[in-house]
Design an enzyme around this catalytic site. Structure first.
Site, PDB file in Angstrom:
ATOM      1  N   THR A   1       2.514 -10.581 -10.797  1.00 10.27           N
ATOM      2  CA  THR A   1       1.613 -11.396 -11.604  1.00 10.27           C
ATOM      3  C   THR A   1       2.242 -11.511 -12.991  1.00 10.27           C
ATOM      4  O   THR A   1       2.700 -10.507 -13.540  1.00 10.27           O
ATOM      5  CB  THR A   1       0.224 -10.738 -11.690  1.00 10.27           C
ATOM      6  OG1 THR A   1      -0.258 -10.567 -10.360  1.00 10.27           O
ATOM      7  CG2 THR A   1      -0.748 -11.577 -12.486  1.00 10.27           C
TER       8      THR A   1
ATOM      9  N   ARG B   1     -32.524 -27.189  -6.256  1.00  7.76           N
ATOM     10  CA  ARG B   1     -32.490 -27.811  -4.921  1.00  7.76           C
ATOM     11  C   ARG B   1     -33.850 -27.665  -4.236  1.00  7.76           C
ATOM     12  O   ARG B   1     -34.440 -26.576  -4.256  1.00  7.76           O
ATOM     13  CB  ARG B   1     -31.399 -27.106  -4.094  1.00  7.76           C
ATOM     14  CG  ARG B   1     -31.181 -27.682  -2.731  1.00  7.76           C
ATOM     15  CD  ARG B   1     -30.500 -29.029  -2.823  1.00  7.76           C
ATOM     16  NE  ARG B   1     -30.176 -29.560  -1.516  1.00  7.76           N
ATOM     17  CZ  ARG B   1     -29.749 -30.808  -1.337  1.00  7.76           C
ATOM     18  NH1 ARG B   1     -29.580 -31.610  -2.369  1.00  7.76           N
ATOM     19  NH2 ARG B   1     -29.471 -31.233  -0.127  1.00  7.76           N
TER      20      ARG B   1
ATOM     21  N   SER C   1       0.835  -1.209   0.000  1.00  5.05           N
ATOM     22  CA  SER C   1       0.000   0.000   0.000  1.00  5.05           C
ATOM     23  C   SER C   1       0.870   1.258   0.000  1.00  5.05           C
ATOM     24  O   SER C   1       0.561   2.233  -0.690  1.00  5.05           O
ATOM     25  CB  SER C   1      -0.884   0.047   1.251  1.00  5.05           C
ATOM     26  OG  SER C   1      -1.609  -1.137   1.397  1.00  5.05           O
TER      27      SER C   1
ATOM     28  N   ILE D   1     -25.933 -20.363  -0.611  1.00  2.58           N
ATOM     29  CA  ILE D   1     -27.121 -20.929  -1.265  1.00  2.58           C
ATOM     30  C   ILE D   1     -26.852 -22.376  -1.701  1.00  2.58           C
ATOM     31  O   ILE D   1     -27.752 -23.207  -1.727  1.00  2.58           O
ATOM     32  CB  ILE D   1     -27.555 -20.024  -2.451  1.00  2.58           C
ATOM     33  CG1 ILE D   1     -28.196 -18.743  -1.896  1.00  2.58           C
ATOM     34  CG2 ILE D   1     -28.506 -20.754  -3.410  1.00  2.58           C
ATOM     35  CD1 ILE D   1     -28.522 -17.681  -2.940  1.00  2.58           C
ATOM     36  N   HIS D   2     -25.601 -22.684  -2.002  1.00  7.38           N
ATOM     37  CA  HIS D   2     -25.244 -24.047  -2.410  1.00  7.38           C
ATOM     38  C   HIS D   2     -25.200 -25.018  -1.216  1.00  7.38           C
ATOM     39  O   HIS D   2     -24.953 -26.223  -1.422  1.00  7.38           O
ATOM     40  CB  HIS D   2     -23.880 -24.063  -3.100  1.00  7.38           C
ATOM     41  CG  HIS D   2     -23.922 -23.658  -4.548  1.00  7.38           C
ATOM     42  ND1 HIS D   2     -24.116 -22.370  -4.953  1.00  7.38           N
ATOM     43  CD2 HIS D   2     -23.796 -24.390  -5.678  1.00  7.38           C
ATOM     44  CE1 HIS D   2     -24.097 -22.320  -6.280  1.00  7.38           C
ATOM     45  NE2 HIS D   2     -23.915 -23.526  -6.744  1.00  7.38           N
ATOM     46  N   GLY D   3     -25.393 -24.515  -0.011  1.00  7.97           N
ATOM     47  CA  GLY D   3     -25.334 -25.392   1.163  1.00  7.97           C
ATOM     48  C   GLY D   3     -24.005 -26.131   1.208  1.00  7.97           C
ATOM     49  O   GLY D   3     -22.965 -25.573   0.834  1.00  7.97           O
TER      50      GLY D   3
ATOM     51  N   GLU E   1      -4.354  -4.074  -6.830  1.00  5.82           N
ATOM     52  CA  GLU E   1      -4.409  -2.663  -7.275  1.00  5.82           C
ATOM     53  C   GLU E   1      -4.870  -1.752  -6.142  1.00  5.82           C
ATOM     54  O   GLU E   1      -5.521  -0.734  -6.362  1.00  5.82           O
ATOM     55  CB  GLU E   1      -5.323  -2.459  -8.490  1.00  5.82           C
ATOM     56  CG  GLU E   1      -5.081  -3.375  -9.664  1.00  5.82           C
ATOM     57  CD  GLU E   1      -3.828  -3.064 -10.461  1.00  5.82           C
ATOM     58  OE1 GLU E   1      -3.131  -2.081 -10.136  1.00  5.82           O
ATOM     59  OE2 GLU E   1      -3.547  -3.826 -11.393  1.00  5.82           O
TER      60      GLU E   1
HETATM   61  C1  LIG Z   1      -2.106 -12.635  -5.963  1.00  2.00           C
HETATM   62  C2  LIG Z   1      -1.487 -11.287  -5.907  1.00  2.00           C
HETATM   63  C3  LIG Z   1      -1.014 -10.703  -7.079  1.00  2.00           C
HETATM   64  C4  LIG Z   1      -0.401  -9.449  -7.019  1.00  2.00           C
HETATM   65  N1  LIG Z   1       0.123  -8.904  -8.173  1.00  2.00           N
HETATM   66  C5  LIG Z   1       0.858  -7.771  -8.103  1.00  2.00           C
HETATM   67  C6  LIG Z   1       1.548  -7.271  -9.247  1.00  2.00           C
HETATM   68  O1  LIG Z   1       1.441  -7.802 -10.355  1.00  2.00           O
HETATM   69  N2  LIG Z   1       2.358  -6.184  -9.095  1.00  2.00           N
HETATM   70  C7  LIG Z   1       2.499  -5.549  -7.895  1.00  2.00           C
HETATM   71  O2  LIG Z   1       3.228  -4.565  -7.814  1.00  2.00           O
HETATM   72  N3  LIG Z   1       1.828  -5.993  -6.787  1.00  2.00           N
HETATM   73  C8  LIG Z   1       1.015  -7.078  -6.869  1.00  2.00           C
HETATM   74  N4  LIG Z   1       0.364  -7.549  -5.743  1.00  2.00           N
HETATM   75  C9  LIG Z   1       0.550  -6.855  -4.477  1.00  2.00           C
HETATM   76  C10 LIG Z   1      -0.673  -6.078  -4.037  1.00  2.00           C
HETATM   77  O3  LIG Z   1      -0.801  -4.922  -4.834  1.00  2.00           O
HETATM   78  C11 LIG Z   1      -0.499  -5.731  -2.556  1.00  2.00           C
HETATM   79  O4  LIG Z   1      -0.619  -6.949  -1.841  1.00  2.00           O
HETATM   80  C12 LIG Z   1      -1.518  -4.746  -2.064  1.00  2.00           C
HETATM   81  O5  LIG Z   1      -1.286  -3.476  -2.629  1.00  2.00           O
HETATM   82  C13 LIG Z   1      -1.490  -4.606  -0.523  1.00  2.00           C
HETATM   83  O6  LIG Z   1      -0.184  -4.414  -0.068  1.00  2.00           O
HETATM   84  P1  LIG Z   1       0.401  -5.333   1.125  1.00  2.00           P
HETATM   85  O7  LIG Z   1       0.108  -6.738   0.799  1.00  2.00           O
HETATM   86  O8  LIG Z   1       1.812  -4.938   1.321  1.00  2.00           O
HETATM   87  O9  LIG Z   1      -0.446  -4.951   2.381  1.00  2.00           O
HETATM   88  P2  LIG Z   1      -0.112  -3.707   3.423  1.00  2.00           P
HETATM   89  O10 LIG Z   1       0.166  -2.477   2.664  1.00  2.00           O
HETATM   90  O11 LIG Z   1       0.948  -4.231   4.332  1.00  2.00           O
HETATM   91  O12 LIG Z   1      -1.478  -3.612   4.155  1.00  2.00           O
HETATM   92  C14 LIG Z   1      -1.871  -4.507   5.216  1.00  2.00           C
HETATM   93  C15 LIG Z   1      -3.255  -4.082   5.714  1.00  2.00           C
HETATM   94  O13 LIG Z   1      -3.196  -2.743   6.247  1.00  2.00           O
HETATM   95  C16 LIG Z   1      -4.136  -1.916   5.590  1.00  2.00           C
HETATM   96  N5  LIG Z   1      -3.573  -0.564   5.459  1.00  2.00           N
HETATM   97  C17 LIG Z   1      -2.376  -0.215   4.936  1.00  2.00           C
HETATM   98  N6  LIG Z   1      -2.203   1.117   4.981  1.00  2.00           N
HETATM   99  C18 LIG Z   1      -3.333   1.631   5.544  1.00  2.00           C
HETATM  100  C19 LIG Z   1      -3.783   2.945   5.845  1.00  2.00           C
HETATM  101  N7  LIG Z   1      -3.049   4.018   5.568  1.00  2.00           N
HETATM  102  N8  LIG Z   1      -4.995   3.091   6.445  1.00  2.00           N
HETATM  103  C20 LIG Z   1      -5.769   2.018   6.696  1.00  2.00           C
HETATM  104  N9  LIG Z   1      -5.410   0.742   6.444  1.00  2.00           N
HETATM  105  C21 LIG Z   1      -4.209   0.557   5.856  1.00  2.00           C
HETATM  106  C22 LIG Z   1      -4.353  -2.563   4.230  1.00  2.00           C
HETATM  107  O14 LIG Z   1      -5.601  -2.159   3.673  1.00  2.00           O
HETATM  108  C23 LIG Z   1      -4.314  -4.025   4.605  1.00  2.00           C
HETATM  109  O15 LIG Z   1      -5.566  -4.406   5.146  1.00  2.00           O
HETATM  110  C24 LIG Z   1      -0.307  -8.770  -5.797  1.00  2.00           C
HETATM  111  C25 LIG Z   1      -0.824  -9.350  -4.618  1.00  2.00           C
HETATM  112  C26 LIG Z   1      -1.403 -10.585  -4.668  1.00  2.00           C
HETATM  113  C27 LIG Z   1      -1.938 -11.202  -3.396  1.00  2.00           C
END
Ligand SMILES: Cc1cc2nc3c(=O)[nH]c(=O)nc-3n(C[C@H](O)[C@H](O)[C@H](O)COP(=O)(O)OP(=O)(O)OC[C@H]3O[C@@H](n4cnc5c(N)ncnc54)[C@H](O)[C@@H]3O)c2cc1C
Length: 398
Positions: free
Chosen positions: A162, A282, A136, A351-353, A377
């Site tokens: 990805t 069902r 984030s 709904i699928h139980g 994203e």
């Molecule tokens: C299957 C998969 C594919 C992905 N593909 C890509 C990709 O192609 N390229 C890429 O760059 N990334 C990719 N990602 C990464 C994805 O973008 C990040 O996982 C996502 O942005 C969240 O970041 P984080 O996992 O570090 O969570 P964190 O940033 O560590 O957040 C943890 C929790 O804290 C919350 N949080 C964080 N900051 C705040 C705030 N200021 N206020 C309130 N709540 C907050 C978040 O909402 C979350 O609930 C992928 C992730 C997955 C799981």
């Protein structure tokens, strides 16, 4: 196809593309999706057919060999594909964002060289912001490029790519101008060109795929950069692009959010279709479960959520297509559609139980796919940050 999630005002070309994709999804994706997903197998044949259909170049202008279609067309295609299998839409998503970045921010040389190969799907794109320590909070990235003569040496570790293995181009955000006064001007996007596959090539290592809850079939990887040497010409936008990486990537993420909203809509449309069919098959207490008003009302609520998510996604795409910024609309669409997707899929599962818990029923796959929509994203919390900040600017008390 029932009456929900229809889109008014499409051109004949858009309608033709969507009809072809819908037929493709029904015949070539839906019958195979669950089996491939359970085996975590890349959908090779499906992807080859998508190349033939021109779907890798859907938004790339015709002068570079693409179809030159709008974000709306792309998003509606993605919605259809995700109705078949969300992972397949993931194969084109990062590719689409990278093509968009090259088109919007690339040098003429980068466009000429990369877009024709991307339009055919011969070279595929991945998009890398996230690191083990941050997702984030993009400003916290630590991967760094340092200048060495005419070249740059890049060091660091990226996470969650990805299509990381199959990509030939990875748009990668790194720190550059250490000490620049704004952290957001301290980042640059490099177009890292690499050999597809796992293992080490030059200074890039793609170690292996991450085992996930859902979103299977498509590889998600890490990327380790160890003194990886690249010419300055691999900066997105050339020397002028130096220090603009954050803004370029956020532009890409904005269209990416419309795309995740579309994927969420695709999953929930399918979840609704499965639920309304199952509810008519069902029987309990002497009647079809759909004749219990509690179940019929669930279906009404689900359809309303699908419709709302779809309309907001279409609105966000149309705003971008009209040449305006759509950060708030894309944030709202992504937030709403992903939360509704999670809720609709959960209701369809209920709904699928007990059968919803069986791998023999498609809803089991959708139930594992939906949660990723809440994360990719930018999480819902990140969308709410974007939306609330913009609102507070608009509604600031004088
Ligand atoms: C299957 C998969 C594919 C992905 N593909 C890509 C990709 O192609 N390229 C890429 O760059 N990334 C990719 N990602 C990464 C994805 O973008 C990040 O996982 C996502 O942005 C969240 O970041 P984080 O996992 O570090 O969570 P964190 O940033 O560590 O957040 C943890 C929790 O804290 C919350 N949080 C964080 N900051 C705040 C705030 N200021 N206020 C309130 N709540 C907050 C978040 O909402 C979350 O609930 C992928 C992730 C997955 C799981």
């Amino acid at each position: 196809m029932g009456r929900i999630a229809q889109t008014d005002g499409l051109t004949d070309v858009q309608a033709d593309i969507l009809s072809a994709v819908r037929t493709f999804v029904d015949k070539e994706i839906l019958p195979y999706a669950t089996e491939l997903e359970h085996k975590d197998e890349f959908p090779e044949a499906i992807v080859e057919a998508m190349k033939e259909m021109g779907l890798f170049g859907i938004t790339i202008p015709e002068e570079y060999g693409g179809l030159g279609e709008s974000l709306l067309t792309y998003a509606l295609v993605v919605e259809e594909i995700a109705r078949g299998w969300m992972s397949v839409s993931g194969v084109i998503n990062t590719h689409f964002i990278v093509a968009y970045l090259v088109l919007q921010h690339g040098t003429p040389e980068q466009k000429q060289r990369l877009l024709p190969k991307m339009a055919t799907g011969e070279v595929r794109g991945a998009f890398s912001l996230s690191e083990p320590g941050c997702g984030s909070d993009v400003s916290a990235i630590t991967t760094r490029a340092t200048q060495d003569g005419d070249d740059y040496l890049i060091n660091g570790q990226k996470m969650w790519l990805t299509n990381g293995a199959r990509a030939g181009i990875v748009a990668t955000l790194v720190k550059t101008d250490e000490g620049a006064e704004s952290v957001y001007r301290n980042m640059t996007t490099f177009l890292l060109e690499k050999e597809p596959g796992f293992g080490t090539h030059g200074g890039i290592t793609i170690p292996g795929k991450i085992d996930k809850l859902g979103y299977k079939g498509v590889e998600t990887t890490e990327m380790v950069l160890d003194n990886h040497r690249v010419p300055a010409s691999s900066i997105l936008g050339g020397e002028e692009g130096r220090g603009k990486g954050f803004y370029q990537m956020m532009d890409g993420v904005e269209v990416g959010r419309v795309n995740v909203a579309a994927r969420a809509c695709g999953i929930m449309i399918r979840a609704f279709e499965l639920a309304i069919a199952y509810a008519q098959q069902r029987r309990t207490f002497g009647k079809q479960i759909v004749d219990h008003q509690a179940i019929a009302f669930k279906l009404a609520e689900m359809a309303t959520k699908v419709e709302a998510g779809h309309l907001m996604m279409v609105n966000a795409a149309r705003k971008k297509d009209s040449g305006q910024r759509n950060d708030v609309e894309a944030g709202m669409a992504k937030y709403l559609a992903s939360e509704y997707c999670y809720e609709v899929t959960t209701e369809a599962f209920r709904i699928h139980g007990g059968y919803g818990y069986s791998k023999e029923y498609e809803i089991e796959r959708l139930f594992r796919e939906a949660p990723f929509m809440l994360i990719g994203e930018g999480t819902s919390e990140v969308q709410k940050r974007i939306i609330s900040r913009a609102l507070l600017k608009d509604y600031k008390l004088q």
